[in-house]
Design an enzyme around this catalytic site. Structure first.
Site, PDB file in Angstrom:
ATOM      1  N   TYR B 156       0.849  -1.194   0.000  1.00 51.05           N
ATOM      2  CA  TYR B 156       0.000   0.000   0.000  1.00 51.05           C
ATOM      3  C   TYR B 156       0.888   1.249   0.000  1.00 51.05           C
ATOM      4  O   TYR B 156       1.706   1.435   0.907  1.00 51.05           O
ATOM      5  CB  TYR B 156      -0.889  -0.074   1.232  1.00 51.05           C
ATOM      6  CG  TYR B 156      -1.613   1.179   1.659  1.00 51.05           C
ATOM      7  CD1 TYR B 156      -1.510   1.627   2.967  1.00 51.05           C
ATOM      8  CD2 TYR B 156      -2.448   1.884   0.786  1.00 51.05           C
ATOM      9  CE1 TYR B 156      -2.194   2.756   3.401  1.00 51.05           C
ATOM     10  CE2 TYR B 156      -3.129   3.010   1.214  1.00 51.05           C
ATOM     11  CZ  TYR B 156      -2.996   3.443   2.520  1.00 51.05           C
ATOM     12  OH  TYR B 156      -3.682   4.560   2.944  1.00 51.05           O
ATOM     13  N   ASP B 241      -1.876  -6.107   9.160  1.00 51.23           N
ATOM     14  CA  ASP B 241      -2.960  -5.173   8.885  1.00 51.23           C
ATOM     15  C   ASP B 241      -4.072  -5.987   8.226  1.00 51.23           C
ATOM     16  O   ASP B 241      -3.949  -6.379   7.064  1.00 51.23           O
ATOM     17  CB  ASP B 241      -2.449  -4.048   7.967  1.00 51.23           C
ATOM     18  CG  ASP B 241      -3.494  -2.980   7.710  1.00 51.23           C
ATOM     19  OD1 ASP B 241      -4.686  -3.215   8.013  1.00 51.23           O
ATOM     20  OD2 ASP B 241      -3.148  -1.915   7.191  1.00 51.23           O
ATOM     21  N   ILE B 243      -7.141  -5.101   7.501  1.00 54.44           N
ATOM     22  CA  ILE B 243      -8.196  -4.170   7.126  1.00 54.44           C
ATOM     23  C   ILE B 243      -9.157  -4.734   6.079  1.00 54.44           C
ATOM     24  O   ILE B 243     -10.301  -4.312   5.979  1.00 54.44           O
ATOM     25  CB  ILE B 243      -7.586  -2.838   6.641  1.00 54.44           C
ATOM     26  CG1 ILE B 243      -8.654  -1.756   6.531  1.00 54.44           C
ATOM     27  CG2 ILE B 243      -6.847  -3.034   5.326  1.00 54.44           C
ATOM     28  CD1 ILE B 243      -8.101  -0.387   6.162  1.00 54.44           C
ATOM     29  N   LYS B 282     -12.890  -0.550   4.989  1.00 49.44           N
ATOM     30  CA  LYS B 282     -13.018  -1.387   3.800  1.00 49.44           C
ATOM     31  C   LYS B 282     -14.122  -2.417   3.958  1.00 49.44           C
ATOM     32  O   LYS B 282     -14.968  -2.579   3.091  1.00 49.44           O
ATOM     33  CB  LYS B 282     -11.702  -2.106   3.510  1.00 49.44           C
ATOM     34  CG  LYS B 282     -10.508  -1.194   3.497  1.00 49.44           C
ATOM     35  CD  LYS B 282     -10.587  -0.160   2.384  1.00 49.44           C
ATOM     36  CE  LYS B 282      -9.399   0.781   2.467  1.00 49.44           C
ATOM     37  NZ  LYS B 282      -9.432   1.798   1.402  1.00 49.44           N
TER      38      LYS B 282
END
Lengths: 470, 499
Positions: B156, B241, B243, B282
């Protein structure tokens, strides 16, 4: 190898201080009128709980804002997806206008110079990241808000060097104190990047005088450093005088749009004026484009929830509401402060004359066994554990003189405040009866009051002529 | 760009290095696509020839479910007549522990998003300003300035800002390649770790997103276990992470690191080293509400992160609403099921459409995007310059904003991340049509113009495939020679946050 960062193990977050320990005690035994009438009354929390009813009434009349609707249409999806760090334009506009209204519309705020943050906690930290390198220093007048140790220093690595203020002149900032602090920083090999003040002051509840503001602006001009004015309590001014912002002073000195004005930054929040600390609404206002630009990017780490921005843009755009609210807020704060002051007086305790804020700066020096901070802590413990009031000892605010305490008045009902004052009176009387109540102590109290009155007169002489509020 | 010296200033009024450097990463050319989009945004009826935004990893597929729930549950808002009796308590609530009901609801949701295979302790749930805030906070807790975290690439793009900018932490990438479908291996991590240590770097840990952004792939449980064993052996941290945890398509398997912690013996995992970052941006499509979570198995980290959460608490208005929503089990169960179903379908439609244009994507089972293979369209193979050229063509000619692989630190040119969940069905079909039209138009046009420069192919299928590809490359070459200009002057608009 050290497993965690130094920030975990340091106590620069300041939460081992007594300021927070009192809270912990309160958490264990919180007062409740019905469920726990002998519990500790929280007077260490600078909250404004006096005007929720006004907001609730507004909500009832404005179902669209409440229901995430605009003109009857749901805008839920737009808000759910809105994460632009520039913030909701309607909100920034409304916030700018609200800030102007608080300052009597004497100065203007450009919404494009506002950067939103998650409370002034985040706003202050962000400004530090923008203005100071690790190891550089900001000067702060004492006493100051205990949370600054965390907000300004912890993760930024910046340092605070105190500007010592004393009771001899009502804790006002003097030129010599400023110079001394600056020199002290140099002795410590610290590069001074600026000064940070809270105006109106926490914990004093007083406003900076024009003299002090002029002094500060002149000082930063000559030293080529920054000035941060945390004006979080600007809407809590309940005295007859109007609030003088650093922006007023820039205007009056014709310094707007000059290089100096780029080094003056204002921090604001809705936590105190509107009593909405849970909503996490803070703001930085700066005339320096680079600061605005950098701070805007940093706000990614703490944006204001879009549903909150939307609600508040509607609330603050309603000028009828804001006008009524600000007036009513002042009135109620004034009444409540008076109640505290009279209650203290009845217990033979005086406080610094104040006309703003959600607390009083209370003088309990005469209740100390010795003129030391140890004695202050002893007294504080007694007040927390025996009198069952959580108040904040001056040492937690870095006050240089023992015996001063910050006592909040806007976070409880009238009845609770009454009870608190009763408890204090009983305690003082019981301690007094253990000593001889001599004429001299009466005189001491009278002379303290007189000194406070003459401080007030001294202060007033620099501003417009106002009647004695007492 | 160094720090600015103000006029007449010696030391004084200079701003900090952080304020004036480029480490926030927002001046990169990768924002050209955003700027082009801002100037000419697609709208089905109002601007049907505008640029379609496919560079934004948003989940818009299930907002209707949430909107309906809010409408049916007015008590969940402190502003409605039904809920306003709670207004003052909630508006006043700024305790950094967060509302208990909120933490419980989040723990409940996190567990359900992982198929109920693990439970989360509400006492370990710490708030932050979105996952952006969570990632920065965990860095502040685990690392000092100059320390290193290993991060598998492609990663990312905003990690460069979130992990490094204000913390002073360094990222050392663990490069993954197409040769094994960009899978993260323990060997690759070990190699990168050794190399970093040999160059005297103080490696504090490994951080990665799982399911992956930008790949959309899920790390298999065995590798995850081995990575947990690896960090434990070397006494470094592991931050996962998660997410995209609930963006796993229907029927696919996702193993959270929480499951691994549960499964492994205490001799194999030092839980003090394991931390999870989470967010509702998300999985629920609520980036505007700024709900980030730090979840750590290390008590000191929980304590420290909680203190730091003061810098990015979740609005109590939002906490209150979500506490109510996410403790509604029937809503949550239905939402998670519908969401993974809709995402799977959308992914299927999109990848099928791409296949029709002979475009392949990395096989993925989660996420809001595909990792698209356009290596065959590069003018010059293995050239990042060609990747950028191709990217500009996609923006200007195909009129799609997509994200070039180099913006994710991918070491192989020609890969692009393309988002599919931030638009309605009609828009998706327009996008697909544009891609298909463009590809077919250019291969037809140059059917006669097969170039001698084309390499020869071995078998018939490959021949057909390669012929199409090489002709496409030719057609793109013509576009290159047409003198494509870059998409104009930098617009003042700032890009939206989560790319």
């Amino acid at each position: 190898m050290k497993q965690l960062s130094t920030k975990v193990t340091s106590n620069a977050h300041g939460q081992d201080s007594s300021y927070f320990l009192g809270w912990e005690e309160y958490e264990k035994n919180p007062y409740d009128e019905i469920k726990n009438p002998n519990g500790i009354i929280q007077m260490g929390l600078a909250e404004n709980q006096l005007c929720f009813d006004l907001i609730e009434t507004w909500l009832a009349k404005n179902p669209d804002a409440a229901g995430l609707k605009k003109d009857g249409q749901s805008i839920f999806k737009e808000l759910a997806l809105f994460q632009d760090y520039h913030g909701l334009p309607e909100f920034k506009k409304a916030l700018a206008e609200f800030m102007e209204e608080i300052r009597g519309n004497r100065v203007t705020f450009d919404p494009r110079k506002i950067v939103l943050a998650a409370g002034s906690t985040s706003a202050n930290e962000t400004l530090m990241f923008c203005l100071a390198e690790p190891g550089e220093a900001f000067l702060l007048p004492t006493p100051y808000y205990p949370g600054f140790d965390r907000d300004l220093k912890w993760r930024t690595g910046a340092e605070i060097v105190p500007i010592h203020c004393s009771s001899s002149n009502g804790f006002q900032i003097t030129e010599s104190a400023l110079q001394q602090a600056y020199q002290q920083a140099q002795k410590l090999d610290l590069n001074v990047k600026g000064i940070l003040v809270t105006n109106p002051s926490n914990p004093l509840g007083t406003m900076l005088t024009r003299r002090e503001l002029n002094l500060l602006v002149d000082f930063i001009t000559s030293k080529n450093i920054h000035l941060i004015s945390d004006e979080i309590y600007s809407g809590t001014v309940f005295g007859f005088e109007q609030f003088v912002s650093v922006m007023d002073v820039l205007k009056d000195k014709k310094l707007e749009n000059t290089e100096v004005s780029k080094r003056v930054h204002v921090v604001y929040s809705l936590s105190k004026d509107l009593g909405l600390p849970g909503f996490r609404v803070g703001a930085i206002y700066s005339n320096d484009e680079m600061v605005v630009s950098a701070a805007t990017k940093m706000s990614s780490f703490g944006l204001v929830s879009s549903q909150t921005q939307y609600l508040l843009s509607a609330l603050l755009s309603d000028k009828k509401f804001t006008g009524t609210y600000l007036n009513e807020n002042k009135k109620r704060l004034k009444i409540r402060q008076r109640q505290l002051v009279s209650g203290l007086e009845a217990a033979g305790v005086t406080c610094l004359k104040s006309n703003a804020g959600l607390f009083c700066w209370v003088d309990m020096r005469h209740l100390l066994d010795t003129n030391t901070f140890e004695a202050e802590l002893e007294l504080w413990k007694k007040i927390v554990y025996e009198v069952k009031l959580n108040i904040s000892p001056g040492s937690s605010c870095h006050c240089t003189e023992p015996g001063w305490f910050r006592v909040c008045f806007a976070n409880m009902s009238e009845e609770t405040l009454d009870l608190a004052m009763k408890r204090l009176k009983e305690y003082v009387e019981s301690t007094d009866s253990n000593r001889l109540i001599s004429k001299s102590s009466h005189e001491r109290i009278k002379s303290l009051r007189k000194r406070t009155v003459s401080n007030w007169v001294f202060r007033v002489s620099w501003t417009d002529r106002v009647p004695d509020e007492r | 760009m160094g720090s600015l010296i103000k006029s007449g200033g010696v030391s004084g009024a200079i701003l900090s290095r952080i304020a004036t450097n480029d480490q926030h990463g927002e001046n990169s050319e990768y924002f050209d696509g955003w700027k082009a989009y801002d100037k000419d945004p697609f709208h089905l009826s109002r601007n049907p020839h505008g640029i379609i935004q496919m560079g934004l990893a948003e989940n818009q597929l299930c907002l209707d479910l949430i909107k309906d729930w809010i409408k049916e549950n007015p008590k969940a808002s402190v502003c409605t007549p039904e809920g306003v009796y709670q207004f003052s308590d909630i508006a006043n609530f700024q305790d950094y522990h967060g509302l208990k009901e909120f933490r419980q609801a989040i723990a409940n949701f996190m567990g359900k998003a992982r198929g109920g295979r693990v439970t989360f302790d509400p006492e370990r749930i710490v708030m932050s300003g979105g996952a952006t805030g969570a990632n920065e906070t965990i860095m502040f807790c685990l690392a000092d300035p100059g320390d290193v975290f290993l991060v598998p690439s492609p990663y990312y793009a905003a990690f460069d800002r979130d992990l490094r900018w204000r913390t002073g932490v360094e990222i050392v990438p663990v490069h993954c390649s197409s040769s094994n479908n960009f899978k993260l291996t323990v060997e690759a991590v070990e190699w990168a770790y050794k190399k970093a240590v040999q160059s005297n770097k103080n490696v504090k840990g490994l951080l990665f997103t799982n399911p992956s952004n930008p790949l959309g792939t899920i790390l298999d449980k065995d590798t995850l276990k081995n990575l947990v064993r690896f960090v434990t052996r070397n006494n470094i941290h592991l931050v996962v992470d998660e997410i995209y945890a609930a963006t796993v398509f229907a029927g696919e398997n996702f193993a959270s690191v929480a499951e691994v912690v549960k499964d492994l013996d205490s001799s194999e995992v030092n839980v003090d080293l394991i931390h999870i970052v989470y967010s509702l941006s998300k999985d629920m499509g609520l980036p505007g509400f700024r709900v980030g979570i730090v979840y750590s198995y290390n008590d000191s980290v929980v304590s420290c992160a909680r203190k730091m959460s003061s810098f990015g608490l979740v609005s109590s208005q939002t906490q209150f609403m979500l506490a109510s929503m996410l403790s509604d089990d029937s809503f949550v169960d239905n939402f998670l099921m519908e969401s993974s179903k809709r995402l799977g379908i959308r992914h299927g439609v999109f990848t099928l459409g791409l296949k029709k244009a002979d475009i392949n994507c990395l096989i993925s089972t989660a996420g809001l995007f595909v990792w698209m293979d356009l290596r065959h369209l590069l003018r010059v193979r293995n050239s990042f310059e060609s990747e950028i050229e191709l990217w500009h063509i996609i923006i200007d000619k195909v009129k799609l904003n997509v994200s070039p692989g180099s913006s994710f630190q991918c070491t192989e040119p020609g890969w692009f991340r393309v988002c599919f969940a931030n638009m309605d069905d009609d828009t998706l079909h327009v996008a697909l049509r544009r891609i298909q039209d463009f590809v077919s138009k250019n291969s037809n046009k140059t059917a006669e113009k097969a170039s001698d420069n084309d390499k020869l192919i071995q078998n018939n299928n490959a021949k057909k495939q390669k012929w199409k590809q090489s002709n496409l490359r030719l057609s793109f070459r013509r576009l290159y020679e047409d003198g494509l200009s870059s998409p104009g002057i930098m617009s003042p608009h700032s890009p939206l946050l989560r790319t």
